[in-house]
Design a protein around this motif. Structure first.
Motif: not given
Length: 155
Positions: A1-10
């Motif tokens: 989940x943490x790795x997926x949220x790294x894409x959330x740059x905004x």
């Protein structure tokens, strides 16, 4: 989940959604049946196989459901569904949890900027709450029913 949220740059609010697809349709395969002699039922043999695929993603935090119906399950239709989800939730970052179907990992798959895909372990449908939707639909709407057309299945 943490790795997926790294894409959330905004730093958008995170919405977790579980995705799955199911096939519904018509399939007839007449079988032999018992009848007293000399009566024998006459049944015309007409094998029918017509299906529609339903893509769905449910958000357990608020029960929101996105879905679409397509004639095939493939990467192109998965792209359209991901685009639909992106457009339905423009202010959210979507972490979509899904199985390992080939249409979810094809080279042509286009993952929108506000979507990250997280794959479930193989053979673990019990971890996906979307599977419950299919169970309820099959039990309540499709059990012991014969449909005259594919349009009748969709309605």
């Amino acid at each position: 989940m943490d790795a997926a949220c790294e894409k959330n740059i905004d730093h958008l609010p995170v919405r977790v959604m579980f995705h799955d697809e199911a096939r519904f349709g018509r399939m007839s395969d007449p079988r032999a049946c018992w009848a007293p002699a000399p009566c024998r039922p006459v049944v015309g043999l007409a094998l029918v196989r017509e299906f529609i695929y339903v893509y769905a993603a449910v958000s357990p935090q608020d029960g929101y459901l996105d879905y679409c119906m397509t004639p095939k399950m493939n990467t192109m239709n998965m792209n359209q569904f991901l685009s639909q989800v992106r457009n339905d939730h423009p202010g959210d970052f979507i972490v979509m949890i899904l199985d390992g179907a080939s249409s979810h990992k094809g080279k042509e798959l286009i993952i929108p900027d506000n979507v990250a895909l997280v794959r479930l372990p193989p053979y673990s449908p019990e971890l996906n709450p979307t599977e419950l939707i299919w169970n309820v639909l099959r039990k309540n709407e499709f059990a012991n029913r014969v449909f005259d057309s594919l349009d009748a299945v969709v309605c």
